[in-house]
Enzyme design. Structure first.
Site, PDB file in Angstrom:
ATOM      1  N   ARG A 127     -12.805  76.896  53.485  1.00  0.00           N
ATOM      2  CA  ARG A 127     -13.889  77.731  52.971  1.00  0.00           C
ATOM      3  C   ARG A 127     -15.253  77.160  53.361  1.00  0.00           C
ATOM      4  O   ARG A 127     -16.203  77.913  53.623  1.00  0.00           O
ATOM      5  CB  ARG A 127     -13.755  77.881  51.464  1.00  0.00           C
ATOM      6  CG  ARG A 127     -12.537  78.716  51.056  1.00  0.00           C
ATOM      7  CD  ARG A 127     -12.192  78.558  49.593  1.00  0.00           C
ATOM      8  NE  ARG A 127     -13.299  78.933  48.738  1.00  0.00           N
ATOM      9  CZ  ARG A 127     -13.327  78.693  47.418  1.00  0.00           C
ATOM     10  NH1 ARG A 127     -12.296  78.078  46.836  1.00  0.00           N
ATOM     11  NH2 ARG A 127     -14.363  79.066  46.701  1.00  0.00           N
ATOM     12  N   ARG A 173      -1.080  73.009  47.902  1.00  0.00           N
ATOM     13  CA  ARG A 173      -1.577  73.606  46.660  1.00  0.00           C
ATOM     14  C   ARG A 173      -2.813  74.460  46.949  1.00  0.00           C
ATOM     15  O   ARG A 173      -3.797  73.956  47.465  1.00  0.00           O
ATOM     16  CB  ARG A 173      -1.899  72.511  45.646  1.00  0.00           C
ATOM     17  CG  ARG A 173      -0.674  71.786  45.125  1.00  0.00           C
ATOM     18  CD  ARG A 173      -1.032  70.637  44.218  1.00  0.00           C
ATOM     19  NE  ARG A 173      -1.729  69.574  44.934  1.00  0.00           N
ATOM     20  CZ  ARG A 173      -2.102  68.418  44.380  1.00  0.00           C
ATOM     21  NH1 ARG A 173      -1.867  68.185  43.096  1.00  0.00           N
ATOM     22  NH2 ARG A 173      -2.709  67.498  45.107  1.00  0.00           N
ATOM     23  N   ASP A 233      -5.979  77.105  45.820  1.00  0.00           N
ATOM     24  CA  ASP A 233      -6.917  77.280  44.715  1.00  0.00           C
ATOM     25  C   ASP A 233      -6.847  78.691  44.145  1.00  0.00           C
ATOM     26  O   ASP A 233      -6.220  79.588  44.717  1.00  0.00           O
ATOM     27  CB  ASP A 233      -8.344  77.020  45.203  1.00  0.00           C
ATOM     28  CG  ASP A 233      -8.592  75.568  45.564  1.00  0.00           C
ATOM     29  OD1 ASP A 233      -7.921  74.700  44.989  1.00  0.00           O
ATOM     30  OD2 ASP A 233      -9.453  75.324  46.424  1.00  0.00           O
TER      31      ASP A 233
END
Length: 265
Positions: free
Chosen positions: A197, A50, A52
């Site tokens: 990230r 999944r 973002d």
């Protein structure tokens, strides 16, 4: 019931992430709507990873179950005719019910593309990250070496991460430069929420000289998110590979990779 596996590509800046939400503007929502029209019944998708809001996928693998009998072309060309321009189904194959896009993926691959120029990119806005100060790719590559192996990645885990364990096996962590762009490549058996990230943010701190190369290992071993860099923007992040055992008729014997290449435009 038939189980259909799909290969999907999408530009994440057009959606509010993968996972279905009430407002309906997610990748899962638009795909399920299009698939449901072709199947003439409601379908539920399960994906490999999944993503973002703002995160792209040059390769996303998903599956759904249906009792509708359709040719493979219907799940590709038919569905694509009903999708917005920012998402496309690349392939569809029938698999048996032992296949699961998420739970049976052996590893996942991400690439972060960072534009390293004094001024921000306009034509690639939303498709690459950006940092204005000069970055030393050799320092960042050396710092990334400590990430390979089995580690507790709590220092790079979002506060809201719901994973049962922060321990992951990192197969590859590399940094390279192509002209004005830095490529951050990661391959692991799985990733935590915002993990990549946060890794990129920490490596940028090393690359600009704020911390020495050994700081990356110290941060990793601390398991403390509070000492790390801020979460980097999602713009340049691409899910670009998913691998499965070869027992299903998936493309490339289940090693499905599509690295985003420069130039993007």
């Amino acid at each position: 019931m038939k189980r259909i596996a799909l290969g999907v590509e999408y530009a994440g800046d057009a959606f509010c992430g993968w996972q279905s939400q009430a407002h309906g503007r997610t990748v899962q929502d638009v795909l399920e709507s299009a698939l449901g029209q072709i199947a003439a019944q409601r379908v539920r998708l399960h994906c490999a990873g999944r993503t973002d809001t703002g995160v792209h996928a040059s390769v996303q693998v998903a599956h759904f179950d249906t009792d509708a009998h359709r040719p493979a072309s219907a799940w590709v060309r038919g569905v694509n005719a009903l999708l917005p321009a920012a998402v496309v189904v690349r392939w569809a194959v029938e698999v048996d019910d032992t296949f699961h896009a998420r739970f049976l993926a052996t590893d996942r691959r991400y690439r972060y593309i960072l534009n390293n120029t004094p001024t921000r990119p306009a034509l690639l806005a939303g498709r690459v990250g950006w940092f204005h100060l000069p970055l030393d790719e050799a320092r960042m590559a050396a710092a990334a070496e400590c990430l390979v192996g089995v580690h507790d990645f709590s220092a790079f885990r979002a506060a809201g991460c719901q994973a049962k364990t922060p321990v992951r096996l990192m197969h590859e962590a590399a940094v390279s430069r192509q002209g004005d762009y830095l490529l951050f490549d990661f391959r692991a058996n799985g990733f935590l929420h915002h993990m990549i990230r946060n890794l990129v943010g920490a490596l940028v701190y090393v690359g600009k000289g704020r911390y020495p190369v050994p700081w990356m290992r110290e941060l990793l071993e601390s398991c403390d998110r509070r000492g790390a860099a801020p979460t980097f923007a999602p713009d340049g992040l691409y899910l670009c590979g998913v691998s499965y055992p070869s027992r299903w008729p998936l493309p490339d014997d289940g090693r499905i990779i599509a690295l985003p290449q420069l130039p993007l435009a």
